[in-house]
Design a protein around this motif. Structure first.
Motif, mmCIF file in Angstrom:
data_model
loop_
_atom_site.group_PDB
_atom_site.id
_atom_site.type_symbol
_atom_site.label_atom_id
_atom_site.label_comp_id
_atom_site.label_asym_id
_atom_site.label_seq_id
_atom_site.Cartn_x
_atom_site.Cartn_y
_atom_site.Cartn_z
ATOM 1 N N PRO A 281 0.863 -1.529 0.434
ATOM 2 C CA PRO A 281 -0.269 0.219 -0.491
ATOM 3 C C PRO A 281 0.983 1.341 -0.094
ATOM 4 N N LEU A 282 0.187 1.899 -0.945
ATOM 5 C CA LEU A 282 0.651 3.583 -0.584
ATOM 6 C C LEU A 282 1.018 4.271 0.931
ATOM 7 N N LYS A 283 -0.442 3.887 1.181
ATOM 8 C CA LYS A 283 -0.723 4.256 2.619
ATOM 9 C C LYS A 283 -1.489 3.117 3.073
ATOM 10 N N SER A 284 -1.472 2.649 4.021
ATOM 11 C CA SER A 284 -1.813 1.135 4.914
ATOM 12 C C SER A 284 -2.853 1.936 6.209
ATOM 13 N N ASN A 285 -3.286 0.804 6.399
ATOM 14 C CA ASN A 285 -4.529 1.686 7.543
ATOM 15 C C ASN A 285 -3.463 1.299 8.856
ATOM 16 N N HIS A 286 -2.668 1.186 8.630
ATOM 17 C CA HIS A 286 -1.195 1.540 9.818
ATOM 18 C C HIS A 286 -0.203 2.091 9.599
ATOM 19 N N ILE A 287 0.087 3.303 10.111
ATOM 20 C CA ILE A 287 1.036 4.111 9.275
ATOM 21 C C ILE A 287 2.230 3.400 9.764
ATOM 22 N N VAL A 288 2.690 3.228 11.314
ATOM 23 C CA VAL A 288 3.562 2.644 11.697
ATOM 24 C C VAL A 288 4.220 1.774 11.259
ATOM 25 N N ALA A 289 3.056 0.603 11.126
ATOM 26 C CA ALA A 289 3.571 -0.204 9.900
ATOM 27 C C ALA A 289 4.723 -0.011 8.834
ATOM 28 N N ASP A 290 3.369 1.084 7.543
ATOM 29 C CA ASP A 290 4.212 1.563 6.630
ATOM 30 C C ASP A 290 5.963 2.207 6.922
ATOM 31 N N TRP A 291 5.902 2.294 7.892
ATOM 32 C CA TRP A 291 7.496 3.702 7.961
ATOM 33 C C TRP A 291 8.033 2.673 8.496
ATOM 34 N N ILE A 292 7.690 0.982 9.282
ATOM 35 C CA ILE A 292 8.780 0.381 9.436
ATOM 36 C C ILE A 292 9.690 -0.622 8.252
ATOM 37 N N SER A 293 8.197 -0.487 7.299
ATOM 38 C CA SER A 293 8.534 -1.013 6.598
ATOM 39 C C SER A 293 9.340 -0.594 5.280
ATOM 40 N N ARG A 294 9.240 0.342 5.060
ATOM 41 C CA ARG A 294 9.670 1.180 4.323
ATOM 42 C C ARG A 294 11.314 1.263 4.278
ATOM 43 N N GLY A 295 12.074 0.718 5.370
ATOM 44 C CA GLY A 295 12.561 1.054 6.090
ATOM 45 C C GLY A 295 14.259 -0.836 5.254
ATOM 46 N N TYR A 296 13.203 -1.234 4.852
ATOM 47 C CA TYR A 296 13.839 -2.310 4.025
ATOM 48 C C TYR A 296 13.805 -1.778 2.781
ATOM 49 N N PHE A 297 13.583 -0.317 2.255
ATOM 50 C CA PHE A 297 13.555 -0.566 0.476
ATOM 51 C C PHE A 297 14.788 -0.283 -0.082
ATOM 52 N N SER A 298 15.472 0.801 1.089
ATOM 53 C CA SER A 298 16.839 0.973 0.261
ATOM 54 C C SER A 298 17.976 -0.661 0.004
ATOM 55 N N GLN A 299 17.889 -1.513 0.749
ATOM 56 C CA GLN A 299 17.951 -2.852 0.389
ATOM 57 C C GLN A 299 17.436 -3.699 -0.539
ATOM 58 N N THR A 364 -2.977 -6.179 -13.178
ATOM 59 C CA THR A 364 -4.399 -5.490 -13.011
ATOM 60 C C THR A 364 -4.060 -4.005 -11.369
ATOM 61 N N ASP A 365 -3.242 -4.969 -10.394
ATOM 62 C CA ASP A 365 -2.925 -3.985 -9.796
ATOM 63 C C ASP A 365 -2.126 -2.984 -9.701
ATOM 64 N N GLN A 366 -0.936 -3.307 -10.538
ATOM 65 C CA GLN A 366 0.114 -2.646 -10.763
ATOM 66 C C GLN A 366 -0.106 -1.446 -11.792
ATOM 67 N N SER A 367 -1.584 -1.307 -12.525
ATOM 68 C CA SER A 367 -1.234 -0.137 -13.156
ATOM 69 C C SER A 367 -2.684 0.487 -12.386
ATOM 70 N N ASN A 368 -2.433 0.821 -10.795
ATOM 71 C CA ASN A 368 -3.131 1.734 -9.976
ATOM 72 C C ASN A 368 -2.352 2.016 -9.200
ATOM 73 N N CYS A 369 -0.557 1.728 -8.930
ATOM 74 C CA CYS A 369 0.265 2.128 -8.531
ATOM 75 C C CYS A 369 0.893 3.285 -8.659
ATOM 76 N N LEU A 370 2.052 3.650 -7.599
ATOM 77 C CA LEU A 370 3.250 4.726 -8.338
ATOM 78 C C LEU A 370 4.214 4.043 -8.409
ATOM 79 N N GLU A 371 5.596 3.935 -9.175
ATOM 80 C CA GLU A 371 6.413 2.569 -8.971
ATOM 81 C C GLU A 371 7.570 3.514 -8.053
ATOM 82 N N LEU A 372 7.860 3.099 -7.070
ATOM 83 C CA LEU A 372 9.408 3.998 -6.511
ATOM 84 C C LEU A 372 10.774 3.361 -6.837
#
Length: 398
Positions: A281-299, A364-372
Motif C-alpha cells: 500500500p502507498l498508505k495502509s491502515n497502520h501508518i507505523v507498519a508503513d514506516w517500519i516497512s520502508r526501512g527495507y526499501f534501500s536494500q 491489474t493492481d500494478q496499473s493502479n500503483c506508483l513505482e518507487l
C-alpha cells in the motif's frame, strides 16, 4: 530510547487517524472472479469483497449438513449482521454451524452483536490466551485465519475479514476451493477447534470429528502456522519458492516487515536476474507498519527489486506467484506476527493456469500503483530518514 519510539509511534497513529476522518477510498481496478480447474475441483480467485461475500452467503444458504466459519475480524455492521443472520438461519434449519472469531480483534465490536443464537456453536478466541502460563510464548498467538467451509463441497480462504468496509473499499484476495482440497481446510478448522474447545466453551463440549477423505489433490497444499505446536511452515514455503525462482517473483503484501533472511532471499533472486516485484500500500491502515516497512526499501531497490505502491485504497492481499507455475494466497503477512506468532493459513498451488490468473491480477493492481525508484527514494527528506531510523528497533515486535 524505547519510550521515544513508543511516543513517536502513538503520535503518528493519532495524526494519521485525524487526517483520515471523513475520507473515503477511491475506486480501484478489480479482476472478476475466475475459476481455474485443478484436478477434480476448481480454485476461484476473488479480488472484490462484494463478489466474494455474495458467493459466501450463497454457500451458507445452500448448506445441508455443516458450516465451519472462522474469521479474525467480524464487524457488527450491516455486512456482519448479514453473515450472522445467514449462519443463524442455517442452524435453525438443522445445519451444524461452528463459528470462531478472535476476541482481541473484535474489542471495539458491540457486545450486543456478540450474543449469538444458542443453535450456533461459537468459540471466542480469548483476548489473553496464555491463561496461567504467562511465560509460555507459544500461547500468545492471535487467530488471524479466515476460513469458511460448507459441507464437503466448497471452502473459502484468504485475506478478507467480515465487514461492510471490506465489501467495496479494500482491495484483497480470497479463493474458493472445490474438490479434494476442501478437506484440508476442514482439518485446519477442526484442529483449531479441538485444541481450544474445552477451555473456551466447556469441558463437556464434544470434539469436532471428521471422516477421513479417501483422495487428495497434490497440486493444492494447505500450510498452517500453529504457535501452540511451534509450527511455522509459511515462512519456509515463501523462502523456498523465492530461492528456486529463475524468471519472476511477484508479491503483494499488506504489511511488509520481514526478517533479514527473507530480505536476503529477495535480493539474491533479483541479483541473479529474476524479475522481483513487491506491491504494497502507498498508505495502509497502520501508518507505523508503513514506516517500519520502508526501512527495507534501500536494500531491496539497491539489489534491483522493483517496488510498487498501491494508491487511493488499502490493498490487504497476501499473495505471491513465482515462475508462472507456483502461487500462494492466504492470511499470513510478511511480518513477525504472522510468520512467527499468529495462527495463519495459506494455500500453496502448483498450477500454471492459476499462476497466470495471479499474474493478471498483479498486472491489474500494478496499473493502479506508483513505482518507487531508487533516485526518488534516496532523495527523500532528512526527517523521513530520521523517523525510519528511530522506528527500526520496533521491527521484531511487528
Amino acid at each position: 530510547m524505547f519510550g521515544i519510539q513508543l511516543v513517536l509511534a502513538i503520535g503518528m497513529s493519532l495524526v494519521d487517524s485525524y487526517r483520515r476522518r471523513g475520507k473515503k477510498p477511491k475506486p480501484f481496478p478489480v479482476t472478476p472472479p475466475r475459476p481455474v480447474p485443478i484436478g477434480d475441483g476448481e480454485v476461484t480467485t476473488y479480488t472484490f469483497g462484494r463478489d466474494l461475500y455474495d458467493d459466501m452467503l450463497a454457500a451458507i444458504d445452500s448448506a445441508e449438513r455443516q458450516i465451519l466459519f472462522e474469521t479474525y475480524i467480524w464487524k457488527g455492521d450491516e455486512m456482519g449482521e448479514r453473515f450472522k443472520a445467514a449462519l443463524s438461519a442455517a442452524a435453525d434449519r438443522g445445519v451444524e454451524v461452528y463459528c470462531i472469531y478472535d476476541g482481541f480483534a473484535n474489542l471495539v465490536v458491540s457486545p450486543r452483536f456478540k450474543k449469538f443464537s444458542p443453535n450456533l456453536k461459537v468459540l471466542r478466541y480469548p483476548i489473553y490466551p496464555a491463561g496461567w502460563r504467562p511465560f509460555d510464548l507459544a500461547r500468545y498467538g492471535r487467530d488471524h485465519r479466515k476460513i469458511l467451509v460448507v459441507d464437503d463441497a466448497q471452502g473459502f480462504v484468504g485475506g478478507y475479514n467480515i465487514g461492510s468496509a471490506y465489501e467495496t473499499e479494500w482491495r484483497d484476495t480470497h479463493v474458493r476451493i472445490t474438490g479434494p482440497g476442501v478437506w484440508d481446510l476442514k482439518r485446519a478448522f477442526a484442529d483449531f477447534w479441538n485444541l481450544n474447545r474445552r477451555r473456551r466453551i466447556g469441558t463437556s463440549e464434544r470434539p469436532l470429528l471428521l471422516e477421513t477423505a479417501s483422495t487428495w489433490e497434490p497440486r493444492i497444499r494447505i500450510h498452517r502456522n500453529v504457535p501452540r505446536l511451534w509450527m511455522f511452515p509459511i515462512r519456509s514455503m515463501y523462502i523456498e519458492a523465492i530461492n528456486r525462482a529463475s524468471v519472476n517473483v511477484w508479491m503483494t503484501q499488506a504489511y511488509f516487515t520481514p526478517d533479514q533472511d527473507f530480505v536476503d532471499a529477495m535480493k539474491e533472486a533479483a541479483r541473479r536476474g529474476v524479475d522481483v516485484r513487491l506491491l504494497v500500500p502507498l498508505k495502509s491502515n497502520h501508518i507505523v507498519a508503513d514506516w517500519i516497512s520502508r526501512g527495507y526499501f534501500s536494500q531491496l531497490l539497491g539489489a534491483g527489486v522493483r517496488i510498487f505502491r498501491f494508491k487511493d485504497a488499502m490493498v490487504h492481499a497476501k499473495t505471491s506467484t513465482v515462475d508462472g507455475s507456483w502461487s500462494t494466497v492466504g492470511t499470513a503477512n510478511i511480518d513477525r506476527l504472522s510468520l512467527q506468532g499468529n495462527y495463519e493459513i495459506n494455500v500453496e498451488v502448483f498450477d500454471e493456469a492459476f499462476a497466470r490468473t495471479l499474474e493478471e491480477i498483479f498486472a491489474t493492481d500494478q496499473s493502479n500503483c506508483l513505482e518507487l525508484t531508487q533516485g526518488e527514494w534516496e532523495a527523500r527528506d532528512l526527517h523521513r530518514k530520521f523517523t525510519e531510523l528511530m522506528l527500526a528497533p520496533l521491527r521484531p515486535l511487528l
